[in-house]
Design a protein around this motif. Sequence first.
Motif, PDB file in Angstrom:
ATOM      1  N   UNK A   1       9.322   4.881 -16.517  1.00 20.83           N
ATOM      2  CA  UNK A   1      10.371   3.853 -16.573  1.00 20.83           C
ATOM      3  C   UNK A   1      10.392   2.922 -15.350  1.00 20.83           C
ATOM      4  N   UNK A   2       9.856   3.367 -14.210  1.00 20.70           N
ATOM      5  CA  UNK A   2       9.873   2.565 -12.988  1.00 20.70           C
ATOM      6  C   UNK A   2       8.575   1.786 -12.760  1.00 20.70           C
ATOM      7  N   UNK A   3       7.563   2.056 -13.558  1.00 22.13           N
ATOM      8  CA  UNK A   3       6.253   1.456 -13.313  1.00 22.13           C
ATOM      9  C   UNK A   3       6.252  -0.063 -13.459  1.00 22.13           C
TER      10      UNK A   3
ATOM     11  N   UNK B   1       0.810  -1.223   0.000  1.00 19.73           N
ATOM     12  CA  UNK B   1       0.000   0.000   0.000  1.00 19.73           C
ATOM     13  C   UNK B   1       0.840   1.269   0.000  1.00 19.73           C
ATOM     14  N   UNK B   2       2.043   1.196   0.553  1.00 19.56           N
ATOM     15  CA  UNK B   2       2.848   2.416   0.654  1.00 19.56           C
ATOM     16  C   UNK B   2       3.986   2.490  -0.350  1.00 19.56           C
ATOM     17  N   UNK B   3       4.506   1.364  -0.777  1.00 20.46           N
ATOM     18  CA  UNK B   3       5.718   1.395  -1.598  1.00 20.46           C
ATOM     19  C   UNK B   3       5.533   0.928  -3.035  1.00 20.46           C
ATOM     20  N   UNK B   4       4.512   0.180  -3.319  1.00 16.84           N
ATOM     21  CA  UNK B   4       4.411  -0.432  -4.645  1.00 16.84           C
ATOM     22  C   UNK B   4       3.173   0.015  -5.415  1.00 16.84           C
ATOM     23  N   UNK B   5       2.810   1.260  -5.232  1.00 14.69           N
ATOM     24  CA  UNK B   5       1.710   1.860  -6.003  1.00 14.69           C
ATOM     25  C   UNK B   5       2.303   2.287  -7.343  1.00 14.69           C
ATOM     26  N   UNK B   6       2.431   1.335  -8.229  1.00 12.42           N
ATOM     27  CA  UNK B   6       3.179   1.515  -9.475  1.00 12.42           C
ATOM     28  C   UNK B   6       2.705   2.715 -10.286  1.00 12.42           C
ATOM     29  N   UNK B   7       1.433   3.040 -10.216  1.00 16.33           N
ATOM     30  CA  UNK B   7       0.877   4.129 -11.019  1.00 16.33           C
ATOM     31  C   UNK B   7       1.388   5.502 -10.575  1.00 16.33           C
ATOM     32  N   UNK B   8       1.995   5.575  -9.373  1.00 15.26           N
ATOM     33  CA  UNK B   8       2.515   6.864  -8.899  1.00 15.26           C
ATOM     34  C   UNK B   8       3.975   7.078  -9.295  1.00 15.26           C
ATOM     35  N   UNK B   9       4.602   6.085  -9.887  1.00 13.65           N
ATOM     36  CA  UNK B   9       6.011   6.169 -10.261  1.00 13.65           C
ATOM     37  C   UNK B   9       6.156   6.690 -11.684  1.00 13.65           C
ATOM     38  N   UNK B  10       7.329   7.250 -11.996  1.00 15.24           N
ATOM     39  CA  UNK B  10       7.585   7.641 -13.388  1.00 15.24           C
ATOM     40  C   UNK B  10       7.503   6.417 -14.301  1.00 15.24           C
TER      41      UNK B  10
END
Length: 152
Positions: free
Chosen positions: A112-114, A101-110
């Motif tokens: 290339x990191x998603x 819930x805090x670290x792997x919210x992929x949609x909030x990453x740039x």
Amino acid sequence: MALKSNDSSHPLLSCTDGIATAMSDALLLLGRVLIAAVFFLTAWFGSPNVGYLTSLGYPNPELLSPLAITVEFVGVISIVLGLATRYGALLGLLFVIIATATAHRYWTYPQPQQLVQYIFLTKNLAIAGGLVLLFATGAGRYSIDRILSGKR
């Protein structure tokens, strides 16, 4: 009527039932070790570290990093040894839920990191599923829980 743990839904699908039933305790031990290995390797290499927790906006990352690593090691010991296994599974599940819930919210990453974060999220979902199954089944015969219960 509910299926017994060694029954498949249809006779044509039951070819592996005997193997699974005969090896269930060894398979539970193997599953416990494999689930615990994920936590062990993460904690052994010092994650979640202070820098990562800081980047996620956690308060007091200097306190939370060693606490999180300690929680991971406690879960590993519980799950591998089969000592308070259901509590260890719940502890691991809570850890995975918080991490996801805090670290792997992929949609909030740039962009290339998603993909990497998406993989972490799906890996955590699989680990959560394994921990739920471990909670439901218990540790099996090859565990300290079994010894402490007085069962053979």
